[in-house]
Design an enzyme around this catalytic site. Structure first.
Site, short mmCIF file in Angstrom:
data_model
loop_
_atom_site.label_atom_id
_atom_site.label_comp_id
_atom_site.label_asym_id
_atom_site.label_seq_id
_atom_site.Cartn_x
_atom_site.Cartn_y
_atom_site.Cartn_z
N GLU A 153 10.12 4.07 -6.29
CA GLU A 153 9.55 2.84 -6.84
C GLU A 153 8.66 3.02 -8.07
O GLU A 153 7.90 2.11 -8.40
CB GLU A 153 8.78 2.07 -5.75
CG GLU A 153 9.68 1.55 -4.64
CD GLU A 153 8.96 0.69 -3.60
OE1 GLU A 153 7.73 0.60 -3.63
OE2 GLU A 153 9.66 0.11 -2.75
C1 BMA Z 1 8.16 0.53 0.33
C2 BMA Z 1 8.00 2.02 0.57
C3 BMA Z 1 6.66 2.42 1.06
C4 BMA Z 1 6.04 1.42 1.97
C5 BMA Z 1 7.00 0.34 2.38
C6 BMA Z 1 6.39 -0.74 3.22
O1 BMA Z 1 7.77 0.14 -0.91
O2 BMA Z 1 8.43 2.75 -0.53
O3 BMA Z 1 5.85 2.68 -0.05
O4 BMA Z 1 5.50 2.04 3.07
O5 BMA Z 1 7.53 -0.24 1.24
O6 BMA Z 1 5.50 -1.54 2.50
#
Ligand code: BMA
Length: 740
Positions: free
Chosen positions: A345
């Site tokens: 991300e």
């Molecule tokens: C995503 C993941 C984590 C996180 C999850 C829940 O963005 O990459 O960073 O734990 O969401 O929010």
């Protein structure tokens, strides 16, 4: 105390495979070097300092909090607020500083082995194995560095024990190659490649690696929707099924090969073929990949960067280059390696403007993930796909989360509060994250609470819920779906059903639309401590309802129902009161390499299980495809009392099945199923006097069953006890959970 061989060698190095993190090393009181990256291997030349007999080794480790605070005071870097401010400054697993499922426990120490190695000129510094597949023939080439090693011999032993001599640096054909396949698509034969250096008297160096003969990549082809993103093994495009893996324990030294094998075996038990190693943790140990090779779990491997902006100083640049080479060389030969991915991300983080306080960060991002890393991979592992980020459409901040290209992270269900049915509005090409939280089982809650803490808003339970607002979200979705439960135990059960239902909605829809969508990895597989989270297996490995649901919705041959009813038309009864349709369309998906023939059976039933209408039809589903049946119109039914049950029967037995309501479960007029269960040897026979939904067998100890949290009609169901250490058990279904 070094042995005589080491003392007699020309060179002696202290090899440290895991120093966490900023530290200085001393041998016999004399400095031998520093380290500042837990993700890489450090080696220090110590021949001048090494003494015969006892030597003293010291590692002085700096406070991981002071390190990031000092660095961040100098230059603040943006990063997710779930972790401590400043975490992107240090090459240490980000989640040690906290995450929205993990505590803030940045401990420090020696987390992987330290060894003393002595060698002359014969040391093997690298062994690289490449393979080429041409018209059914497989060629293997092994390159050993340094190439000047005299007395070098390379052999490859096949799964039946036959050994082939390989000429280093030459392509050698493999006779009768046995191909490696992911779980569900074929077997996992493994070959052992061994390089040895013989100095005329004895073998002085040996490196052994295990490989699988396969091609494994991601197909990206332009099509009517945009561009595909499909994992492809031996030329076969397959639908990726699995979840995102996070570090298994906050205390890293507790992660053992045994625990890892157990976790990964549970993935196979739930019919996974893929796991994504998420970028906010650390690069797993060799045994993790060995086990994935053996079990047929394809690994989507992130590099360790997540949800932050990074500053490419000269020191950071040098540090990550070494980290990349070390880990690529360590992991690249594994059969299970599906793709390399730059980060979690981070491209999206910039695209959303989260790094705005940091104007240089886009340039640094591009340099790290679109220049340095692909360049190193081109040198070190040109045969595995490099994908710049997750989610991404291929890089350059070009709509990283585009639904029509690349992979996507979809969080509108959960963080965006959209109803489960919203998954059906999106097709995506490959969903690498989507998720829904639940509470861990009562036994797990008991492990960290006293009786007076057993309320989700108690201080202790709130501490074990790291996503702010998540308890409210669970209750919101609960209010849309179920009647208000009376007890914590029932609330936990319903939270798990919500989670299982959310993910089922998504996966079944994407598998029905196989071809357009080619992957569904839910967030997240596991936990690093006992906590409320998106995991399907809790910290102790206990199966939440989602893990049983995964076993069903990831089944290689799966029937599912796309129903239209009140819940697909409106979220609340007070929404637009226009009439809605009651319809159902079945679909059978086959993710195996063989056609499957069977019979689709369905029944429209009322709450007592009485059949109102039914039908069946023979169906052959070609390999690797989904076949939809005609939509059936159920207009005029009593949508508060009637439901559809369905199954796909092969050879007279149901291989997959389920049931669907046309209204929210809280409004369905369930009758008391008077559940009864009897243990007969390794089986539990459950009987119901009418339709029962999400039947749970609750043992007084730990157990894994062939199925749990399942739907049943009037009659009996046999459940296998796969693992069990319990005396007695009780049963419940959703009917029993409503409070007065
Ligand atoms: C995503 C993941 C984590 C996180 C999850 C829940 O963005 O990459 O960073 O734990 O969401 O929010």
């Amino acid at each position: 105390t070094p042995d005589a061989g080491i003392l007699a060698s020309d060179n002696a190095v202290l090899r440290c495979e895991g120093l966490d993190t900023v530290c200085e090393l001393l041998l016999n009181g004399r400095p031998v070097g520093n380290a500042d990256n837990m993700h890489r291997t450090w080696e220090y030349e110590v021949s001048d300092i090494l003494l015969p007999g006892e030597n003293t080794r010291e590692v002085h480790i700096a406070s991981p909090l002071k390190v990031i605070r000092t660095a961040d005071a100098r230059e603040a870097l943006a990063g997710t607020r779930d972790a401590m401010r400043g975490f992107p400054h240090i090459r240490k697993a980000h989640c040690m500083y906290g995450w929205d499922w993990g505590p803030r426990l940045p401990d420090a120490g020696i987390w992987r082995g330290i060894s003393l190695i002595g060698f002359g000129s014969a040391r093997i510094t690298d062994m690289r194995i490449r393979q080429k597949h041409v018209d059914g023939c497989v060629f293997v080439k092994v390159t050993v560095l340094p190439e000047s090693n005299a007395g070098l011999q390379v052999t490859m032993t096949d799964p039946d024990g036959h050994t082939l001599l390989l000429q280093p640096g030459e392509w050698t054909p493999v006779t009768d190659p046995q191909l490696w396949w992911p779980n569900g698509l074929g077997a996992q034969p493994l070959y052992t490649v061994r390089a040895t250096v013989n100095n005329g008297l004895a073998v002085v160096e040996a490196v052994v690696k295990r490989i699988g003969l396969r091609t494994l990549t991601v197909a990206r082809e332009k099509d009517e929707w945009g561009e595909s993103f499909a994992q492809s093994v031996n030329g076969v495009h397959f639908f990726a099924m699995g979840a995102d893996y996070i570090p298994m324990d906050n205390i890293l030294s507790r992660v053992t090969p045994e625990r890892t094998r157990r976790l990964l075996e549970q993935c196979v038990a739930a019919n996974y073929n893929t796991v994504r190693v998420w970028g906010g943790g650390y690069y797993p140990d060799d045994f993790f990949y060995d086990i994935c090779d053996e079990l047929g779990l394809v690994v989507w491997q992130d590099f360790m960067f997540a949800c932050a902006a990074y500053r490419l100083t000269p020191e950071f640049d040098a540090s990550i280059r070494a980290e990349f080479s070390d880990n690529i060389r360590r992991i690249r030969h594994h059969a299970c390696l599906g793709l390399w991915c730059g980060n979690n991300e981070v491209e999206w983080f910039h695209d959303l403007g989260f790094a705005k306080e940091d104007p240089r960060s886009r340039a640094d991002y591009t340099k790290i993930f679109e220049y340095i890393l692909p360049k190193i991979l081109k040198e070190e592992d040109p045969d595995t796909l490099y994908w710049p980020s997750s989610p991404s459409s291929g890089g350059c901040f070009d709509k990283p989360n585009d639904p029509n290209r690349g992979d996507a992270h979809y969080w509108e269900v959960w963080h965006g509060v959209k109803p489960f049915t919203d998954y059906r509005n999106h097709y995506f090409r490959y969903v690498s994250e989507f998720g829904f939280q639940s509470f861990p089982s009562m036994k797990t809650v008991e492990s960290f609470t006293l009786p007076e803490d057993r309320n989700i808003f108690s201080r202790v339970m709130e501490t074990h819920q790291r996503n702010s607002g998540a308890n409210g979200l669970i209750l919101l979705y609960l209010s849309r779906t179920f009647r208000y439960p009376g007890k914590l135990d029932d609330l936990i059960y319903l939270s798990q059903i919500l989670q299982a239902e959310a993910i089922r909605y998504g996966v079944e829809h994407w598998r029905r639309n196989r071809g357009r969508c080619m992957g569904a990895l839910y967030w997240q597989l596991n936990d690093c401590w006992p906590v409320a989270s998106w995991s399907s297996l809790d910290y102790f490995g206990r199966w939440k309802a989602l893990h049983y649901a995964a076993k069903r919705f990831f089944a290689p041959v799966m029937i599912s129902c796309q129903e239209t009813g009140e819940t697909t038309g409106r979220v609340a009864v007070t929404d637009e009161p226009a009439p809605f349709e009651t319809k159902a369309r079945l679909c059978v998906t086959n993710e195996t390499r063989e056609a499957v023939s069977g019979t689709v059976c369905w029944q429209l039933r009322d709450a007592s299980s009485a059949v109102i209408e039914s039908g069946s039809a023979p169906l052959t589903v070609p390999p690797l495809s989904s076949v939809w049946l005609d939509e059936r119109d159920f207009s005029g039914i009593d949508f508060l009392r009637d439901h559809v049950s369905y199954s796909f029967d092969v050879g007279g037995a149901a291989v997959s099945g389920g049931s669907a309501l046309f209204t929210a479960p809280k409004h369905y007029l369930f009758e008391d199923p008077c559940l009864n269960g009897v243990r007969q040897g390794s089986k539990i026979i459950v009987t119901a006097e009418c339709y029962a939904k999400w039947v749970e067998i609750i043992p007084d100890g730990d157990a894994v069953f062939s199925d749990n949290f399942f739907d049943m009609e009037k009659g009996c169901t046999e459940i296998e006890i796969l693992e069990g250490d319990f005396q007695s058990f009780r049963l419940r279904s959703v009917y029993q959970t409503a409070s007065d």
